[in-house]
Scaffold this active site. Sequence first.
Site, mmCIF file in Angstrom:
data_model
loop_
_atom_site.group_PDB
_atom_site.id
_atom_site.type_symbol
_atom_site.label_atom_id
_atom_site.label_comp_id
_atom_site.label_asym_id
_atom_site.label_seq_id
_atom_site.Cartn_x
_atom_site.Cartn_y
_atom_site.Cartn_z
ATOM 1 C CE LYS A 21 41.374 85.948 58.354
ATOM 2 N NZ LYS A 21 42.408 86.927 57.960
ATOM 3 N NE ARG A 24 44.191 86.640 63.594
ATOM 4 C CZ ARG A 24 43.114 87.135 62.992
ATOM 5 N NH1 ARG A 24 41.922 86.603 63.185
ATOM 6 N NH2 ARG A 24 43.219 88.163 62.186
ATOM 7 N NE ARG A 84 39.320 96.120 57.064
ATOM 8 C CZ ARG A 84 39.626 94.889 57.453
ATOM 9 N NH1 ARG A 84 38.867 93.873 57.105
ATOM 10 N NH2 ARG A 84 40.691 94.663 58.188
ATOM 11 N NE ARG A 89 38.931 96.129 61.866
ATOM 12 C CZ ARG A 89 39.168 94.908 61.391
ATOM 13 N NH1 ARG A 89 38.263 94.314 60.620
ATOM 14 N NH2 ARG A 89 40.279 94.280 61.684
ATOM 15 N NE ARG A 104 45.425 93.848 61.727
ATOM 16 C CZ ARG A 104 44.412 94.407 61.050
ATOM 17 N NH1 ARG A 104 44.383 95.716 60.858
ATOM 18 N NH2 ARG A 104 43.438 93.662 60.591
HETATM 19 P P1 B4P Z 1 38.442 91.264 54.916
HETATM 20 O O1 B4P Z 1 37.632 90.202 54.264
HETATM 21 O O2 B4P Z 1 37.724 92.183 55.804
HETATM 22 O O3 B4P Z 1 39.716 90.712 55.693
HETATM 23 P P2 B4P Z 1 39.926 89.687 56.874
HETATM 24 O O4 B4P Z 1 40.940 88.727 56.317
HETATM 25 O O5 B4P Z 1 38.640 89.113 57.347
HETATM 26 O O6 B4P Z 1 40.442 90.642 58.049
HETATM 27 P P3 B4P Z 1 41.274 90.810 59.360
HETATM 28 O O7 B4P Z 1 42.296 89.715 59.481
HETATM 29 O O8 B4P Z 1 41.757 92.209 59.251
HETATM 30 O O9 B4P Z 1 40.381 90.816 60.624
HETATM 31 P P4 B4P Z 1 39.951 90.049 61.928
HETATM 32 O O10 B4P Z 1 38.668 90.694 62.191
HETATM 33 O O11 B4P Z 1 39.964 88.565 61.755
HETATM 34 O O12 B4P Z 1 39.153 92.040 53.719
HETATM 35 C C1 B4P Z 1 39.975 93.173 53.921
HETATM 36 C C2 B4P Z 1 39.670 94.258 52.908
HETATM 37 O O13 B4P Z 1 39.997 93.822 51.597
HETATM 38 C C3 B4P Z 1 38.200 94.671 52.863
HETATM 39 O O14 B4P Z 1 38.127 96.063 52.784
HETATM 40 C C4 B4P Z 1 37.667 94.017 51.592
HETATM 41 O O15 B4P Z 1 36.640 94.782 50.996
HETATM 42 C C5 B4P Z 1 38.891 93.985 50.713
HETATM 43 N N1 B4P Z 1 38.908 92.839 49.814
HETATM 44 C C6 B4P Z 1 38.455 91.579 50.093
HETATM 45 N N2 B4P Z 1 38.641 90.770 49.015
HETATM 46 C C7 B4P Z 1 39.240 91.558 48.051
HETATM 47 C C8 B4P Z 1 39.698 91.298 46.703
HETATM 48 N N3 B4P Z 1 39.572 90.098 46.129
HETATM 49 N N4 B4P Z 1 40.269 92.320 46.022
HETATM 50 C C9 B4P Z 1 40.402 93.545 46.582
HETATM 51 N N5 B4P Z 1 39.971 93.863 47.839
HETATM 52 C C10 B4P Z 1 39.406 92.871 48.563
HETATM 53 O O16 B4P Z 1 41.032 90.378 63.092
HETATM 54 C C11 B4P Z 1 41.219 91.639 63.710
HETATM 55 C C12 B4P Z 1 42.080 91.546 64.980
HETATM 56 O O17 B4P Z 1 41.360 90.798 66.023
HETATM 57 C C13 B4P Z 1 43.409 90.795 64.889
HETATM 58 O O18 B4P Z 1 44.470 91.627 64.426
HETATM 59 C C14 B4P Z 1 43.624 90.313 66.362
HETATM 60 O O19 B4P Z 1 44.165 91.331 67.170
HETATM 61 C C15 B4P Z 1 42.220 90.020 66.855
HETATM 62 N N6 B4P Z 1 41.857 88.584 66.731
HETATM 63 C C16 B4P Z 1 40.855 88.100 65.942
HETATM 64 N N7 B4P Z 1 40.781 86.753 66.035
HETATM 65 C C17 B4P Z 1 41.757 86.368 66.913
HETATM 66 C C18 B4P Z 1 42.203 85.095 67.396
HETATM 67 N N8 B4P Z 1 41.628 83.943 66.995
HETATM 68 N N9 B4P Z 1 43.237 85.060 68.275
HETATM 69 C C19 B4P Z 1 43.817 86.185 68.697
HETATM 70 N N10 B4P Z 1 43.452 87.432 68.260
HETATM 71 C C20 B4P Z 1 42.435 87.532 67.367
#
Ligand code: B4P
Length: 190
Positions: free
Chosen positions: A14, A89, A128, A134, A146
């Site tokens: 995302k 979420r 990552r 992190r 998670r």
């Molecule tokens: P990202 O792009 O970083 O993943 P994400 O889905 O954004 O991350 P996440 O869900 O962990 O984080 P968030 O900050 O929202 O990609 C992950 C990895 O994959 C990267 O290293 C990237 O390079 C790699 N990648 C991407 N695309 C790829 C592909 N096509 N092929 C191979 N590799 C690839 O949340 C963090 C925490 O915050 C949650 O656990 C929760 O505790 C809290 N939180 C956040 N929002 C909240 C909400 N609304 N309500 C309650 N808690 C919340």
Amino acid sequence: MINLVLFGPPGAGKGTQSDMIKEKYNLVHLSTGDLLRGEIKAGTPLGIKAKELMDQGQLVPDEVVIGMIDSKIKANKEGNGFIFDGFPRTVAQAEALDGLMSENDIAISGMVALDVDEEELTKRILKRGETSGRTDDQNEDLIRNRVKEYNTKTAPVANFYEAQGKYKAIGGVGSIEEIFTNLCAAIDSL
Ligand code: B4P
């Protein structure tokens, strides 16, 4: 104006795709994960409480994230639109978001979801974790927790948007460019 929700499990890509979408469509990117990490870095009381939960792979309370998003929507409602990343979420967050949008005379255009299986998610997040610093990225049990939180509390949010005829899903495994092309096609068809 276009207001998108980018959806998917932790590590689905995302954050990665949001950076490209915000450039292409000139949108304000609101990531609750980034906002929470900003609070942690600044050492605010909210950040200290959020870190405790995030380090256990749990979601932070709905009212905390809704409060953070509320002020950002008000401050940016005259722009081209928003991309919400990692929010809503829970169904309660989705209902609150609809309320906040209508208070500002705007609406969600659609949700686009990235489908990725659990083994791939775990692999990506652990990778990552080697460089991100992190703490929530470095332990496999915690990552699986998670994903469990996602399956129980977050996955039902897709039904919320599907019932409004605003849901599209695309495959999230493949090259970043290929996924971006498919995402843009889904966005353009909304
Ligand atoms: P990202 O792009 O970083 O993943 P994400 O889905 O954004 O991350 P996440 O869900 O962990 O984080 P968030 O900050 O929202 O990609 C992950 C990895 O994959 C990267 O290293 C990237 O390079 C790699 N990648 C991407 N695309 C790829 C592909 N096509 N092929 C191979 N590799 C690839 O949340 C963090 C925490 O915050 C949650 O656990 C929760 O505790 C809290 N939180 C956040 N929002 C909240 C909400 N609304 N309500 C309650 N808690 C919340």
